[in-house]
Design an enzyme around this catalytic site. Structure first.
Site, PDB file in Angstrom:
ATOM      1  CB  SER A 111       6.316   2.110  15.244  1.00 54.93           C
ATOM      2  OG  SER A 111       6.185   2.815  14.052  1.00 54.93           O
ATOM      3  CD  GLU A 158     -12.180   3.288  16.736  1.00 57.81           C
ATOM      4  OE1 GLU A 158     -12.946   2.792  17.519  1.00 57.81           O
ATOM      5  OE2 GLU A 158     -11.087   3.818  17.160  1.00 57.81           O
ATOM      6  CE  LYS A 208      -2.423   0.889  15.526  1.00 62.99           C
ATOM      7  NZ  LYS A 208      -1.036   1.191  14.477  1.00 62.99           N
TER       8      LYS A 208
HETATM    9  C1  LIG Z   1      -0.626   2.511  14.084  1.00 60.22           C
HETATM   10  C2  LIG Z   1       0.639   2.897  13.789  1.00 60.22           C
HETATM   11  C3  LIG Z   1       1.356   4.080  14.016  1.00 60.22           C
HETATM   12  C4  LIG Z   1       0.555   5.215  14.284  1.00 60.22           C
HETATM   13  O1  LIG Z   1       0.144   5.096  15.846  1.00 60.22           O
HETATM   14  P1  LIG Z   1       0.658   5.777  17.063  1.00 60.22           P
HETATM   15  O2  LIG Z   1      -0.502   5.890  18.202  1.00 60.22           O
HETATM   16  O3  LIG Z   1       0.876   7.310  16.695  1.00 60.22           O
HETATM   17  O4  LIG Z   1       1.671   4.966  17.421  1.00 60.22           O
HETATM   18  C5  LIG Z   1       2.733   4.007  13.871  1.00 60.22           C
HETATM   19  N1  LIG Z   1       3.408   2.974  13.407  1.00 60.22           N
HETATM   20  C6  LIG Z   1       2.856   2.048  13.130  1.00 60.22           C
HETATM   21  C7  LIG Z   1       3.713   0.684  12.491  1.00 60.22           C
HETATM   22  C8  LIG Z   1       1.460   1.497  13.334  1.00 60.22           C
HETATM   23  O5  LIG Z   1       0.934   0.554  12.875  1.00 60.22           O
END
Ligand SMILES: *Cc1c(COP(=O)(O)O)cnc(C)c1O
Length: 437
Positions: free
Chosen positions: A412, A145, A123
């Site tokens: 992610s 938010e 993010k």
């Molecule tokens: C917020 C988040 C997601 C989901 O959000 P996307 O917009 O679909 O990427 C996935 N993995 C992590 C680690 C997150 O913090």
């Protein structure tokens, strides 16, 4: 969509010969294929757009115009790259999973390590971009938010980095549940607004933040947390996340002299998946696979599979696939990963499914927990439960593929935020495994 001929040596040479991009536009030019370039109306085919109250049409058009300028400004791009390198720690490495792949047989699994970024997830890539855009537009504050608090923390971090105020709206139930993230945001200098309206959760936080933004759009940039919402945000967030796939594609060519057979990513709103997929869209031989949260079951209310079970609808200012009833009221959703429990999905994903370019599948809570444990014990990497959805799919796929194939998984985020929950779920609640007296 045009498709490149996947001749490995030619690919590698073309990649090496590609000049360093000087602007964000140059860096993401490859994704501005007609199918995924929103026109002035913000549409990707029949999805996207900007469904807004009239008083916000002007401010949103102003954001689109400012972003279009920023995209072509070498100084803007240089500052974004500098922060990604010096603060986030980019490029993030590739990690081949030796022990897990040996155990599974078949294709080798390789992770793209977004979990190693500063603040522990992907993010930060787009919140930094949004903060720089806000600063360029002369805004004083970011507003957004947050549900579980991940977007709020990433945004508060970016605001601190570039010197902006930050206001985060959060349902009062979430404020109580996500105490550590609330503390982080406040330490970072953000103002946390607890929204105590009926419902007291993410939806009420969205409404509250939107009301404040609409009351003074000159003061704020509304910084959306995924590839969702009204145009131009799906494009903005996608462009700032595209660095993930651009890096991974070059790293694959450098390391293996070949592209992955498949790229796999979890899909909530869809930002980390768009980030991972974008650079590979024209590589026809690379399968792109988005993994939705299958939850406890496929029964309404027990999952968040917007692509698999959603219908065409409008949510948060965009036309997309939505889990909703006949009246257009969003369904309740569930996932073991709080970052994935969203009843919609970014419009680019709806479009990519329509074009048949990306396959959307699901993994349920049980498979995700198992993947979490296997990655942790076999590789020493504790994944976010969101990311473990993608790992679970790779574990399912690998044994059926050839040993010469590689699956790229976008990891992610890291799982520090999830360890207490997982330990409790696994019954790992005692103080220690052994006691010595
Ligand atoms: C917020 C988040 C997601 C989901 O959000 P996307 O917009 O679909 O990427 C996935 N993995 C992590 C680690 C997150 O913090």
């Amino acid at each position: 969509m045009t498709h490149r001929n996947p001749e490995d040596n030619a690919l590698r040479a073309a990649d090496a010969a590609r000049p360093e991009p000087r602007t964000l536009a140059e860096a993401t030019d490859l994704v501005h294929t007609p199918d995924l370039t929103a026109g002035a109306d913000g549409m990707f085919g029949t999805y996207g757009g900007a469904v807004l109250p009239p008083e916000l049409a002007g401010p949103m058009a102003e954001v689109a115009e400012a972003y279009e300028e920023a995209r072509h400004d070498p100084e803007f791009y240089a500052e974004y790259r500098r922060l990604l390198r010096d603060v986030v720690g980019r490029p993030s490495p590739l990690t081949p999973l030796r022990r897990l792949s040996d155990e599974l047989g078949g294709a080798r699994i390789v992770l793209k390590r977004e979990d190693l970024n500063h603040t522990g997830a992907h993010k930060i890539n787009h919140t930094i971009g949004e903060a720089l855009l806000a600063k360029r537009m002369g805004k004083r504050s970011l507003i957004a938010e947050t549900g579980a608090g991940q977007h709020g923390v990433a945004l508060a971090t970016a605001a601190a980095m570039v010197g902006l105020d930050c206001e985060i709206h959060m349902g009062s139930i979430d404020v109580a549940k996500q105490h550590p993230n609330v503390v982080r945001m406040r330490l970072l200098g953000a103002t946390v607004v607890s929204v105590d309206r009926e419902g007291r959760s993410l939806k009420e936080a969205v409404d509250s933040a939107f009301d404040v933004y609409a009351s003074d759009p000159a003061h704020y940039l509304f910084a959306i947390g995924s590839v969702v919402g009204p145009h131009p945000f799906p494009t903005i967030v996608r462009d700032f996340q595209a660095v993930v796939g651009c890096e991974a594609r070059a790293q694959f060519l450098e390391r293996y002299g070949a592209l992955p057979s498949a790229v796999v990513a979890a899909v909530g709103g869809g930002s980390n998946a768009m980030g991972a997929f974008t650079a590979f869209l024209d590589d026809a031989d690379v399968r792109l696979i988005g993994v939705e949260p299958g939850g406890r079951s496929a029964t309404k209310g027990e999952h968040a599979m917007s692509m698999a079970q959603g219908v065409d609808g409008v949510l948060h200012g965009m036309a997309t696939k939505v889990l909703q009833d006949e009246q257009g009221v969003p369904d309740p959703v569930h996932s073991i990963a709080s970052g994935l429990d969203y009843p919609g999905v970014g419009p680019q994903h709806a479009r990519l499914a329509q074009l048949g370019r990306v396959e959307y599948v699901a993994e349920d809570d049980a498979a995700v927990l198992e993947a979490f444990q296997r990655l942790t014990t076999l590789e020493g990497i504790i994944p976010a439960l969101e990311s473990a959805h993608a790992v679970a799919r790779a574990i399912r796929m690998a044994p059926g593929l050839g040993t010469d194939q590689r699956i790229l998984v976008n990891l992610s985020g890291r799982g520090d935020k999830d360890v207490d929950y997982v330990a409790e779920t696994l019954g790992l609640t005692g103080e220690a495994d052994e006691v010595v007296r």
